[in-house]
Design a protein around this motif. Structure first.
Motif, PDB file in Angstrom:
ATOM      1  N   HIS A  39     -16.601  -4.152  -2.960  1.00 47.78           N
ATOM      2  CA  HIS A  39     -15.095  -4.027  -2.505  1.00 47.78           C
ATOM      3  C   HIS A  39     -14.106  -5.003  -3.361  1.00 47.78           C
ATOM      4  O   HIS A  39     -13.417  -4.550  -4.289  1.00 47.78           O
ATOM      5  CB  HIS A  39     -14.737  -3.874  -1.307  1.00 47.78           C
TER       6      HIS A  39
ATOM      7  N   HIS B   9      -4.520  -4.937  -2.347  1.00 53.06           N
ATOM      8  CA  HIS B   9      -5.933  -5.562  -1.798  1.00 53.06           C
ATOM      9  C   HIS B   9      -5.754  -6.850  -1.754  1.00 53.06           C
ATOM     10  O   HIS B   9      -6.482  -7.397  -0.539  1.00 53.06           O
ATOM     11  CB  HIS B   9      -7.116  -5.317  -2.955  1.00 53.06           C
TER      12      HIS B   9
ATOM     13  N   TRP C 192      -3.660   4.176   2.371  1.00 52.27           N
ATOM     14  CA  TRP C 192      -3.524   2.970   3.258  1.00 52.27           C
ATOM     15  C   TRP C 192      -2.737   3.403   4.382  1.00 52.27           C
ATOM     16  O   TRP C 192      -1.957   3.813   4.458  1.00 52.27           O
ATOM     17  CB  TRP C 192      -2.717   1.862   2.431  1.00 52.27           C
TER      18      TRP C 192
ATOM     19  N   ASP D  35      -7.272  -0.669   4.401  1.00 50.40           N
ATOM     20  CA  ASP D  35      -7.698   0.343   3.067  1.00 50.40           C
ATOM     21  C   ASP D  35      -8.496   1.417   3.523  1.00 50.40           C
ATOM     22  O   ASP D  35      -9.578   1.341   4.216  1.00 50.40           O
ATOM     23  CB  ASP D  35      -8.499  -0.567   2.153  1.00 50.40           C
TER      24      ASP D  35
ATOM     25  N   HIS E 224     -14.224   3.681  -0.945  1.00 48.28           N
ATOM     26  CA  HIS E 224     -14.964   2.546  -1.227  1.00 48.28           C
ATOM     27  C   HIS E 224     -14.728   1.237  -0.275  1.00 48.28           C
ATOM     28  O   HIS E 224     -15.512   0.339  -0.320  1.00 48.28           O
ATOM     29  CB  HIS E 224     -14.348   2.155  -2.864  1.00 48.28           C
TER      30      HIS E 224
END
Ligand SMILES: [Fe+2]
Length: 276
Positions: free
Chosen positions: A67, A120, A169, A204, A208
């Protein structure tokens, strides 16, 4: 871990005074005396504030290697490639870059990568080893004031995360004008700073983020985040910073939370937080 991509030949005045994460390079010149051919802005891959195995067993080292080490790194590298082609967006902070490339709802090609880097960076800060449980008193009081109870907040956060269609998100934000906390969800790379909300934490919900550890069990991923990973310490620090700083900087993942307290302007209306 590789963090910063840059090699700086000389400093160039930037649009914002607080750009320690950003460096600029002009190819073909080491002292400014030669003809400048290209201006390139480099953003670094920020390292999570814990080791990649620091969230185990709830988020595995392998999951973070992929990630953070592949997906997040890819957003940074693709953004830098895009920015290297033009100097129009040269010198922006990441906040400024996200807002500028959103372009009032007509996103420029750089927007998705810029926003995903921002999102992120913030996500890693939204978790900590030994996280979860309950927020501390000041934040807990604000949550109880704005959601009725911590249980209500938790249900709202989980429900919002699981009702998100596709990738995106879920966020706990401070509404700047109303001066209250709220849970919001965004699709793909969209970030609430675009409509002036102040992010306090995020989760998140791209596949993924959870497929290696949880396969398609999003409910288990979200409940594990709430029970064992969410950093209420970081959330509390950000909310305290919002009380005593400019709202513009009070969430910036590129600025250490401890540095935010020294800013000068007030965001009033969070009296239940101060002094806790
Ligand atoms: Fe992600």
């Amino acid at each position: 871990m590789a963090c910063h991509l840059l090699v700086t030949d000389f400093a160039i005045p930037l649009k914002s005074p607080n750009l320690s994460h950003l460096r600029l390079q002009r190819k073909g010149s080491s002292n400014g005396s030669q003809k400048v051919s290209t201006t390139v802005a480099y953003y670094g891959l920020k390292t999570p504030p814990y080791n990649l195995d620091g969230l185990e067993p709830y988020m595995s080292k392998r999951a973070l290697e992929v990630h953070w080490g592949v997906h997040h790194r890819g957003f940074v590298e693709d953004l830098n490639k895009q920015l290297g082609k033009s100097d129009i967006l040269y010198g922006y902070t990441m906040d400024e870059l996200v807002k500028a490339t959103y372009n009032n709802g007509n996103p420029l090609p750089e927007f998705n990568n810029a926003a995903e880097v921002w999102n992120h960076d913030f996500f890693w800060e939204s978790m900590q080893p030994g996280g979860g449980d309950m927020p501390k008193l000041g934040l807990l009081e604000q949550i109880e004031k704005d959601f009725g109870s911590f249980t209500n907040f938790r249900e709202k956060f989980v429900e919002t995360a699981l009702s998100l269609f596709g990738s995106g998100w879920v966020w706990l934000v401070l509404k700047r004008q109303e001066k209250r906390l709220a849970v919001v969800k965004t699709s793909n790379s969209i970030n609430p700073i675009l409509w002036d909300d102040i992010p306090i934490l995020n989760l998140d919900m791209w596949e993924h983020a959870y497929y290696l550890d949880y396969r398609n069990d999003k409910a288990k991923y979200v409940s594990t985040f709430m029970n064992y990973l969410v950093s209420w310490n970081a959330a509390m620090d950000l909310l305290k910073a919002c009380k005593v700083t400019t709202a513009h900087v009070c969430r910036a993942p590129y600025v250490g939370v401890s540095n935010l307290i020294s800013a000068s302007l007030n965001v009033t209306g969070l009296e239940s937080i101060i002094g806790k």
